[in-house]
Motif scaffolding. Structure first.
Motif, PDB file in Angstrom:
ATOM      1  N   UNK A  55       0.850  -1.199   0.000  1.00  0.00           N
ATOM      2  CA  UNK A  55       0.000   0.000   0.000  1.00  0.00           C
ATOM      3  C   UNK A  55       0.886   1.250   0.000  1.00  0.00           C
ATOM      4  N   UNK A  56       1.880   1.273   0.874  1.00  0.00           N
ATOM      5  CA  UNK A  56       2.766   2.442   0.954  1.00  0.00           C
ATOM      6  C   UNK A  56       3.518   2.630  -0.366  1.00  0.00           C
ATOM      7  N   UNK A  57       3.947   1.524  -0.966  1.00  0.00           N
ATOM      8  CA  UNK A  57       4.664   1.612  -2.247  1.00  0.00           C
ATOM      9  C   UNK A  57       3.732   2.158  -3.328  1.00  0.00           C
ATOM     10  N   UNK A  58       2.488   1.627  -3.397  1.00  0.00           N
ATOM     11  CA  UNK A  58       1.532   2.105  -4.404  1.00  0.00           C
ATOM     12  C   UNK A  58       1.202   3.579  -4.192  1.00  0.00           C
ATOM     13  N   UNK A  59       1.265   4.017  -2.949  1.00  0.00           N
ATOM     14  CA  UNK A  59       0.979   5.419  -2.618  1.00  0.00           C
ATOM     15  C   UNK A  59       2.198   6.302  -2.900  1.00  0.00           C
ATOM     16  N   UNK A  60       3.345   5.656  -3.150  1.00  0.00           N
ATOM     17  CA  UNK A  60       4.552   6.415  -3.476  1.00  0.00           C
ATOM     18  C   UNK A  60       5.310   6.939  -2.263  1.00  0.00           C
ATOM     19  N   UNK A  61       5.076   6.325  -1.087  1.00  0.00           N
ATOM     20  CA  UNK A  61       5.797   6.798   0.102  1.00  0.00           C
ATOM     21  C   UNK A  61       6.707   5.714   0.705  1.00  0.00           C
ATOM     22  N   UNK A  62       7.028   4.700  -0.097  1.00  0.00           N
ATOM     23  CA  UNK A  62       7.928   3.646   0.395  1.00  0.00           C
ATOM     24  C   UNK A  62       9.161   3.644  -0.502  1.00  0.00           C
TER      25      UNK A  62
END
Lengths: 228, 228
Positions: free
Chosen positions: A75-82
């Motif tokens: 989820x964090x990766x898809x949101x661009x914050x990982x």
């Protein structure tokens, strides 16, 4: 500006530590929300409204709540914050990291958690007596059969997926390192690649790795001293 | 034109069936590569070179090989050849599907596979005697405690993630349906939502669902007849 993602965790939980280390290292902004497992705070009604599974870790992002550490990474990766280095975007590299994150559940995680639970957690909480030597032997045998798979199938290079640290290394190593509480250390002669990889992951993730494992280190050393 | 992805599977494996149903339904092109578990074809050197875990399912896409069903779903989705309805692109919907796919490992999958293994697979292969009634009771208790979680935590709407079928439903239901081989059917009175959801998933995925489960249906009915 949108509010920071709230991160609910406890350092006694392996996936909690792994995700915390990865977020710190990869500069994912988050608000610290510790949940004390030793006080059973995960079982309160308040926490149930945050994570219906009543487990850590969990996140709350605005009105969206999510449990399960591996799905939080995605989820964090898809949101661009990982961190893209820790969870690569390249099709094949990401698939290999995913493959490990799935594989570890029924291999590394299952056996390491069972060992930790039976030998340390339940006796420490007074919920079960310390297991008999033959049961401990069986638990160790299962752990080592999986460490053998890690040695043979995963560690051709410096890290699990190629030459660079990814979130796969952090998750895997967090499960294994916790067995220090059971006075179990990976034997360098028996599993040379795993032992060196564990050190490499620690070096590549410090100071966060040691901070997240401070309870594990402190308590396992106290146990050694108490025996002497 | 690039070559089709090779899909290695056996219908006796729950995740193999789930992935097969999802790919058929979602029109993912693939080349059929059955691996007969009953002949232990997964243990041959030839298959080891395809999937080092020596398990099904696995895919080979050109030179890239991948195991672990859930990571295969994500790889196919990232490559753009997996149905977007079954594995949604929307951030929160995808995260909820991922949350189930992670959650099911230690809940639905762990207990259902153990029950299937002890009560059907090992006795059928002559590798272990049929378990004693008290062991069967314990296995069923663990299965039902997890069916209870499914009923309470996941089935507010028609499917696991909202009103539409996703790959989460196919994976979850494939684990549960396999217990028919142990003569276990979900009790409609005890778990009304789960029972209705199982039927809904079957309807939404047929004719593929029944084709993938034909061995399960046939063999479980034969066992009933043999008893009468």
């Amino acid at each position: 500006m949108s509010k920071a993602i709230k991160y609910y965790y406890d350092f006694l939980s392996q996936p909690s530590r792994a995700l915390w280390i990865a977020m710190k290292l990869g500069k994912t902004p988050f608000e610290d929300c510790p949940v004390a497992l030793r006080k059973q705070e995960q079982l309160t009604d308040e926490y149930r409204s945050i994570n219906r599974f009543q487990k850590v870790p969990a996140i709350v992002d605005g009105k969206f709540q999510l449990g399960e550490s591996v799905s939080i990474v995605r989820y964090l990766a898809d949101k661009g914050v990982f961190s893209e280095q820790l969870y690569p975007k390249t099709l094949e590299e990401r698939a290999r990291v995913d493959e490990f994150l799935e594989w570890q559940h029924f291999n590394v995680r299952l056996v390491c958690s069972l060992f930790f639970r039976q030998v340390w957690l339940l006796p420490a909480k007074g919920l079960a007596p310390a297991p008999k030597p033959e049961s401990v032997k069986k638990l160790i045998k299962d752990v080592e059969s999986n460490l053998g798979l890690l040695e043979r199938l995963w560690l051709e290079k410096d890290f699990l997926v190629g030459d660079k640290l990814t979130v796969a290394d952090i998750f895997g190593s967090s499960e294994i390192n916790q067995m220090k509480l059971c006075q179990y250390n990976v034997n360098e002669k028996q599993f040379p690649k795993v032992a060196k990889w564990m050190e490499r992951v620690r070096d590549a993730t410090n100071p966060y790795y040691d901070e997240a494992h401070s309870f594990v280190y402190k308590t396992s050393q106290q146990a050694v001293k108490a025996k002497n």
